[in-house]
Design an enzyme around this catalytic site. Structure first.
Site, PDB file in Angstrom:
ATOM      1  N   ALA A 199     -21.433  39.950  61.657  1.00 56.39           N
ATOM      2  CA  ALA A 199     -20.257  40.813  61.534  1.00 56.39           C
ATOM      3  C   ALA A 199     -18.961  40.012  61.680  1.00 56.39           C
ATOM      4  CB  ALA A 199     -20.350  41.935  62.559  1.00 56.39           C
ATOM      5  N   HIS A 200     -17.857  40.734  61.669  1.00 54.28           N
ATOM      6  CA  HIS A 200     -16.513  40.142  61.611  1.00 54.28           C
ATOM      7  C   HIS A 200     -16.218  39.107  62.714  1.00 54.28           C
ATOM      8  CE1 HIS A 200     -15.103  42.376  65.146  1.00 54.28           C
ATOM      9  NE2 HIS A 200     -16.019  43.253  64.760  1.00 54.28           N
ATOM     10  N   ASP A 201     -15.427  38.160  62.367  1.00 49.43           N
ATOM     11  CA  ASP A 201     -14.842  37.191  63.318  1.00 49.43           C
ATOM     12  C   ASP A 201     -15.872  36.335  64.056  1.00 49.43           C
ATOM     13  OD1 ASP A 201     -12.049  37.933  62.904  1.00 49.43           O
ATOM     14  OD2 ASP A 201     -12.649  39.853  63.777  1.00 49.43           O
TER      15      ASP A 201
END
Ligand SMILES: CC(C)(COP(=O)(O)OP(=O)(O)OC[C@H]1O[C@@H](n2cnc3c(N)ncnc32)[C@H](O)[C@@H]1OP(=O)(O)O)[C@@H](O)C(=O)NCCC(=O)NCCS
Length: 218
Positions: free
Chosen positions: A139-141
């Site tokens: 997922a993000h980041d």
């Protein structure tokens, strides 16, 4: 003389899973291409209809272009073989399944393998020679190092940093971090299959269970 030869380096289970992905991605790209397995440990002959070459046979094969895909889950072996291929000036290919999903601002180093049903969402940085087996997501980041390996079904949530050579087992779930305090899986750490990781994992440590704790052998 064949124009292009693509060697799937490693004729084990994972190699046999990657061969059809590589073929479907690359067969139309080259006009005259042959796909083979490269494996010094396998019995000579063929596997799933593809010939098995030793590395030295692969080197001596006459072709204008030679590529390999490193389909070996063990990241230390992967690194050693990549160095060997680089010394012999053989290019390393990445493989991306046709239904892998990659969203915005995802940076991936060379040689990555993204199997079917993998997903990389947005704002992710991944080093070289990453493997994501079927049904894994990031997922993000997240920031993923070099030679990181995901077994099937890894759930890597947002703001997680995974350092070089870490191995994440089947079905592991890693809790999200925050932008100011990402959850960190240290260099060379191993997360056992089914683990639920709620805290940082120090470098080189193997964790198992829910919540994940270091594996202590009796
Ligand atoms: C965690 C792991 C690396 C440990 O491997 P290992 O060092 O060879 O450990 P062992 O198999 O000797 O197991 C040691 C103990 O931990 C237990 N154990 C091993 N893995 C475990 C896990 N994931 N969760 C809970 N317990 C586990 C074993 O049952 C054993 O318990 P015991 O001492 O009571 O008998 C391994 O079991 C694992 O989970 N690997 C990932 C597998 C995977 O995802 N493969 C994907 C292939 S595509």
């Amino acid at each position: 003389m064949t124009e292009t030869i693509v060697g799937i380096y490693g004729a084990s289970g994972f190699g046999r899973e990657i061969m059809p992905l590589a073929k479907s991605q690359y067969h139309a790209l080259f006009s005259d291409v042959r796909f083979v397995f490269v494996d010094d440990g396998a019995e000579a002959g063929s596997l799933n209809g593809y010939p098995i070459f030793t590395y030295s046979e692969f080197l001596s094969f006459e072709a204008t272009n030679k590529f390999v895909v490193l389909a070996i889950a063990n990241s230390a072996v992967r690194e050693k073989l990549i160095k060997r291929c680089e010394a012999d000036e053989i290019d390393i290919l990445s493989v991306t399944a046709d239904n892998a999903i990659i969203l915005d601002e995802v940076e991936i180093g060379e040689g990555a393998i993204l199997c079917h049903f993998t997903q990389l969402t947005s704002n992710i940085k991944i080093g070289k020679q990453f493997h994501a087996n079927i049904y894994s997501y990031i997922a993000h980041d997240c920031v993923i190092g070099d030679y990181v390996t995901f077994a099937p079904g890894v759930r890597c949530n947002g703001n997680i940093h995974i350092e070089d050579h870490a191995y994440i087992g089947t079905g592991a779930i890693i809790k999200q971090g925050t932008p100011s305090k990402p959850l960190v899986i240290g260099k060379g750490a191993i997360v056992g299959m089914g683990a639920v990781v709620t805290k940082d994992v120090p470098p080189g440590v193997t964790v198992i269970g829910n919540p994940a704790k270091p594996l202590v052998k009796s």
